[in-house]
Design an enzyme around this catalytic site. Structure first.
Site, PDB file in Angstrom:
ATOM      1  N   SER A 142      24.361  -5.187 -40.128  1.00 50.28           N
ATOM      2  CA  SER A 142      23.484  -4.067 -40.451  1.00 50.28           C
ATOM      3  C   SER A 142      23.302  -4.078 -41.804  1.00 50.28           C
ATOM      4  O   SER A 142      24.296  -4.570 -42.409  1.00 50.28           O
ATOM      5  CB  SER A 142      24.313  -2.975 -39.781  1.00 50.28           C
ATOM      6  OG  SER A 142      23.859  -1.801 -40.360  1.00 50.28           O
ATOM      7  N   TYR A 155      31.764   2.936 -37.681  1.00 48.31           N
ATOM      8  CA  TYR A 155      30.507   2.034 -37.283  1.00 48.31           C
ATOM      9  C   TYR A 155      30.440   0.795 -38.652  1.00 48.31           C
ATOM     10  O   TYR A 155      30.570  -0.278 -38.288  1.00 48.31           O
ATOM     11  CB  TYR A 155      29.266   2.750 -37.333  1.00 48.31           C
ATOM     12  CG  TYR A 155      28.045   1.870 -37.194  1.00 48.31           C
ATOM     13  CD1 TYR A 155      27.861   1.041 -35.985  1.00 48.31           C
ATOM     14  CD2 TYR A 155      27.163   1.810 -38.145  1.00 48.31           C
ATOM     15  CE1 TYR A 155      26.688   0.582 -35.640  1.00 48.31           C
ATOM     16  CE2 TYR A 155      25.968   0.997 -37.821  1.00 48.31           C
ATOM     17  CZ  TYR A 155      25.760   0.239 -36.698  1.00 48.31           C
ATOM     18  OH  TYR A 155      24.810  -0.441 -36.666  1.00 48.31           O
TER      19      TYR A 155
HETATM   20  N1  NAD Z   1      18.645   0.580 -34.908  1.00 46.82           N
HETATM   21  C1  NAD Z   1      19.211   0.596 -36.234  1.00 46.82           C
HETATM   22  O1  NAD Z   1      18.689   1.274 -37.216  1.00 46.82           O
HETATM   23  C2  NAD Z   1      20.228  -0.571 -36.411  1.00 46.82           C
HETATM   24  C3  NAD Z   1      20.248  -0.918 -37.686  1.00 46.82           C
HETATM   25  C4  NAD Z   1      21.296  -1.791 -37.999  1.00 46.82           C
HETATM   26  C5  NAD Z   1      21.831  -2.528 -37.150  1.00 46.82           C
HETATM   27  N2  NAD Z   1      21.586  -2.276 -35.848  1.00 46.82           N
HETATM   28  C6  NAD Z   1      22.415  -3.114 -34.771  1.00 46.82           C
HETATM   29  O2  NAD Z   1      21.547  -3.584 -33.864  1.00 46.82           O
HETATM   30  C7  NAD Z   1      22.018  -3.674 -32.608  1.00 46.82           C
HETATM   31  C8  NAD Z   1      21.276  -3.046 -31.394  1.00 46.82           C
HETATM   32  O3  NAD Z   1      21.015  -1.591 -31.748  1.00 46.82           O
HETATM   33  P1  NAD Z   1      20.182  -0.857 -31.492  1.00 46.82           P
HETATM   34  O4  NAD Z   1      19.499   0.148 -32.306  1.00 46.82           O
HETATM   35  O5  NAD Z   1      18.886  -1.588 -30.416  1.00 46.82           O
HETATM   36  O6  NAD Z   1      20.773   0.190 -30.191  1.00 46.82           O
HETATM   37  P2  NAD Z   1      20.481   0.751 -28.763  1.00 46.82           P
HETATM   38  O7  NAD Z   1      21.761   1.722 -28.587  1.00 46.82           O
HETATM   39  O8  NAD Z   1      19.162   0.942 -28.586  1.00 46.82           O
HETATM   40  O9  NAD Z   1      21.052  -0.600 -28.060  1.00 46.82           O
HETATM   41  C9  NAD Z   1      22.573  -0.944 -27.959  1.00 46.82           C
HETATM   42  C10 NAD Z   1      22.729  -1.731 -26.826  1.00 46.82           C
HETATM   43  O10 NAD Z   1      23.965  -2.190 -26.564  1.00 46.82           O
HETATM   44  C11 NAD Z   1      24.572  -1.981 -25.394  1.00 46.82           C
HETATM   45  N3  NAD Z   1      25.758  -1.691 -25.104  1.00 46.82           N
HETATM   46  C12 NAD Z   1      26.563  -0.740 -25.497  1.00 46.82           C
HETATM   47  N4  NAD Z   1      27.747  -0.811 -25.369  1.00 46.82           N
HETATM   48  C13 NAD Z   1      28.084  -2.274 -24.631  1.00 46.82           C
HETATM   49  C14 NAD Z   1      28.851  -2.981 -23.957  1.00 46.82           C
HETATM   50  N5  NAD Z   1      30.232  -2.404 -23.899  1.00 46.82           N
HETATM   51  N6  NAD Z   1      28.790  -4.141 -23.500  1.00 46.82           N
HETATM   52  C15 NAD Z   1      27.525  -4.661 -23.515  1.00 46.82           C
HETATM   53  N7  NAD Z   1      26.212  -3.796 -24.225  1.00 46.82           N
HETATM   54  C16 NAD Z   1      26.657  -2.686 -24.608  1.00 46.82           C
HETATM   55  C17 NAD Z   1      23.680  -0.711 -24.894  1.00 46.82           C
HETATM   56  O11 NAD Z   1      23.584  -0.748 -23.401  1.00 46.82           O
HETATM   57  C18 NAD Z   1      22.094  -1.076 -25.329  1.00 46.82           C
HETATM   58  O12 NAD Z   1      21.534  -1.786 -24.708  1.00 46.82           O
HETATM   59  C19 NAD Z   1      23.409  -2.990 -32.648  1.00 46.82           C
HETATM   60  O13 NAD Z   1      24.274  -4.047 -32.892  1.00 46.82           O
HETATM   61  C20 NAD Z   1      23.234  -2.177 -33.996  1.00 46.82           C
HETATM   62  O14 NAD Z   1      24.389  -2.034 -34.676  1.00 46.82           O
HETATM   63  C21 NAD Z   1      20.882  -1.579 -35.392  1.00 46.82           C
END
Ligand code: NAD
Length: 255
Positions: A142, A155
């Site tokens: 991230s 986080y």
């Molecule tokens: N959305 C953003 O702005 C952003 C920015 C930087 C990084 N990210 C990273 O991208 C990735 C996805 O984020 P997102 O925004 O799509 O989030 P989201 O909350 O939409 O999706 C997260 C996913 O992780 C799953 N998850 C949670 N706990 C889990 C577990 N114990 N075992 C397996 N799966 C599990 C959830 O069910 C969900 O499907 C993450 O790693 C997040 O840190 C997101």
């Protein structure tokens, strides 16, 4: 372009919503057989069924990546279903956005899913990749791997760790022809954003107005804009790339 992952088998953790869903769908469009690994059965089944309805190949395996037996089982089931395992996307994560007031339970949840989950999945997947002559692991870091944001210690610590784990895993797995890289998104509008908005009492318009100017491109990103860089690093197009990170942040960290 199509068929960039023809013949490959990929596990996408947290693959049923947000960036994970966009990645699962794109991978299937590019010819991969996809294992959607998610704790939530209905969303996971729905995602896999959606891919199959579009002519792709996908199964859902209910998985909590923080549980060792789950992490082992999803890798076993991928190989049982599709005969091999070539790609792992460590996307699944939880978002507990807190400062030093975070409780021990908060820390344990963050560390066990985001860090331990990444480690366990990588361990069991790489055991199979070694047998199949190599593979590619893409971790989700991230901008929080690099920059501080208010009340983000819990986080950000995990995302900083994932960046360093990427380098260490790349070193340890290189002898087995397994590449390990990290994609680092800026603000991407997903369910996680909606949960954050609800927590802090913001509307979608307020959230987008606050987040957009932080990025040089003056907008937030779409999950598919992260799925494409993940696809590149997962594919053979990135065959000489390992141990590095790719910012997908609309210029957030260029400033
Ligand atoms: N959305 C953003 O702005 C952003 C920015 C930087 C990084 N990210 C990273 O991208 C990735 C996805 O984020 P997102 O925004 O799509 O989030 P989201 O909350 O939409 O999706 C997260 C996913 O992780 C799953 N998850 C949670 N706990 C889990 C577990 N114990 N075992 C397996 N799966 C599990 C959830 O069910 C969900 O499907 C993450 O790693 C997040 O840190 C997101």
């Amino acid at each position: 372009m199509a068929n960039r992952l023809q013949g490959k088998v990929a596990i996408v953790t947290g693959g049923s919503v947000g960036i994970g869903q966009a990645t699962s769908v794109l991978f299937a469009e590019e010819g991969a057989r996809v294992v959607v690994a998610n704790p939530n059965a209905s969303a996971g089944e729905e995602c896999a069924a959606g891919i199959r309805a579009q002519g792709g190949e996908a199964i859902f395996v209910q998985t909590d990546i923080s549980q060792e037996d789950h992490a082992r089982r999803v890798c076993d089931e991928a190989v049982q279903a599709f005969g091999q395992l070539n790609i792992l996307v460590n996307n699944g994560a939880v978002f507990i956005l807190k400062g030093l007031e975070a409780s021990v339970a908060d820390w344990q949840r963050m560390l066990s899913v985001n860090i331990m989950g990444t480690a366990l999945m990588s361990r069991f997947a790489s055991d199979y990749m070694k047998q199949f002559g190599g593979g590619s692991i893409v971790n989700l870091g991230s901008i929080s791997s690099f920059v501080a944001q208010p009340s983000f210690i819990t986080y950000s610590s995990t995302k900083g760790a994932i960046l360093q784990m990427t380098r260490n895993m790349a070193m340890d797995l290189a002898p087995f022809n397994i590449r390990v890289n990290c994609v680092c998104p800026g603000t991407i509008f997903t369910r996680a954003s909606e949960e954050h908005m609800a927590r802090v009492g913001m509307t979608k318009e307020e959230f987008i107005a606050a987040e957009s100017p932080k990025h040089l491109l003056n907008r937030v990103g779409d999950p598919r804009e992260v799925a494409y860089p993940i696809l590149f690093l997962a594919s053979d197009e990135a065959s000489f790339i390992t141990g590095t990170h790719l910012m997908v942040d609309g210029g957030y960290t260029a400033q």
